[in-house]
Design a protein around this motif. Structure first.
Motif, PDB file in Angstrom:
ATOM      1  N   VAL A  25     -15.424   0.302  37.526  1.00 47.55           N
ATOM      2  CA  VAL A  25     -14.880   1.674  37.214  1.00 47.55           C
ATOM      3  C   VAL A  25     -13.920   0.311  38.358  1.00 47.55           C
ATOM      4  CG1 VAL A  25     -14.592   3.159  39.293  1.00 47.55           C
ATOM      5  CG2 VAL A  25     -16.762   2.334  38.576  1.00 47.55           C
ATOM      6  N   MET A  31     -11.010   5.246  44.076  1.00 45.14           N
ATOM      7  CA  MET A  31     -12.115   6.469  44.497  1.00 45.14           C
ATOM      8  C   MET A  31     -12.539   7.167  45.399  1.00 45.14           C
ATOM      9  SD  MET A  31     -12.295   6.826  40.667  1.00 45.14           S
ATOM     10  CE  MET A  31     -11.765   6.511  39.479  1.00 45.14           C
ATOM     11  N   GLU A  49     -12.639  10.817  41.295  1.00 45.52           N
ATOM     12  CA  GLU A  49     -11.711  10.870  41.138  1.00 45.52           C
ATOM     13  C   GLU A  49     -11.100  12.153  41.735  1.00 45.52           C
ATOM     14  OE1 GLU A  49      -7.393  10.555  38.410  1.00 45.52           O
ATOM     15  OE2 GLU A  49      -9.073   9.623  37.632  1.00 45.52           O
ATOM     16  N   GLU A  58     -13.425  13.990  39.416  1.00 47.82           N
ATOM     17  CA  GLU A  58     -14.274  13.683  38.134  1.00 47.82           C
ATOM     18  C   GLU A  58     -14.826  12.311  38.428  1.00 47.82           C
ATOM     19  OE1 GLU A  58     -13.107  11.283  34.022  1.00 47.82           O
ATOM     20  OE2 GLU A  58     -11.334  12.699  35.381  1.00 47.82           O
ATOM     21  N   HIS A  60     -17.000   8.420  37.520  1.00 47.18           N
ATOM     22  CA  HIS A  60     -16.628   7.963  36.926  1.00 47.18           C
ATOM     23  C   HIS A  60     -17.552   7.190  37.133  1.00 47.18           C
ATOM     24  CE1 HIS A  60     -12.109   7.673  36.056  1.00 47.18           C
ATOM     25  NE2 HIS A  60     -12.372   9.140  36.974  1.00 47.18           N
ATOM     26  N   ALA A  90     -17.247  14.951  34.299  1.00 43.28           N
ATOM     27  CA  ALA A  90     -18.109  13.078  33.895  1.00 43.28           C
ATOM     28  C   ALA A  90     -18.253  13.018  32.228  1.00 43.28           C
ATOM     29  CB  ALA A  90     -19.325  13.421  34.570  1.00 43.28           C
TER      30      ALA A  90
END
Length: 124
Positions: A25, A31, A49, A58, A60, A90
């Protein structure tokens, strides 16, 4: 166990959990981080995110300490994301597809062994 937003002093623990799970990440500082904690110990984390509460989120990464896997911690992290963002999406590979299938994500193949899952929580 409690799921909440990560505190700044927990970022190292979150990074460690992602590293053990071999999840990269790169933009971790940008994030939204959710953590599952018990007795002030971070058991798992999700990096999402998102622009704001209620907007799309989203995912991650979702990871749980190896000895605590299979105890519903990852499920609780995704459920907490669903409470904050809509839809939750995702991208993932085939090995974690059963996790997202079990959480009732609508999953479609994107090619090269990758998948995209989406879960909407709104009525419309």
């Amino acid at each position: 166990m409690n799921v909440r937003e990560a505190r700044p002093d927990e970022r190292l623990a979150v990074r460690s959990i992602f590293d053990v799970a071999m999840l990269q990440v790169p933009d971790l500082l940008s994030m939204e981080l959710l953590v599952a904690v018990e007795d002030d110990r971070v058991l798992g984390a999700a990096a999402v995110e998102a622009d704001g509460i209620g907007d799309p989120g989203e995912v991650h990464a979702v990871a749980v300490r190896p000895r605590r896997r299979g105890q519903g911690i990852g499920t609780a992290l995704v459920a907490a994301a669903e409470e904050r963002w809509d839809p939750v999406v995702a991208e993932f590979d085939e090995r974690v597809r059963p996790f997202y299938d079990a959480l009732d994500f609508e999953v479609e193949a994107t090619g090269n062994g990758r998948f995209r899952g989406e879960k909407r929580t709104d009525a419309g």
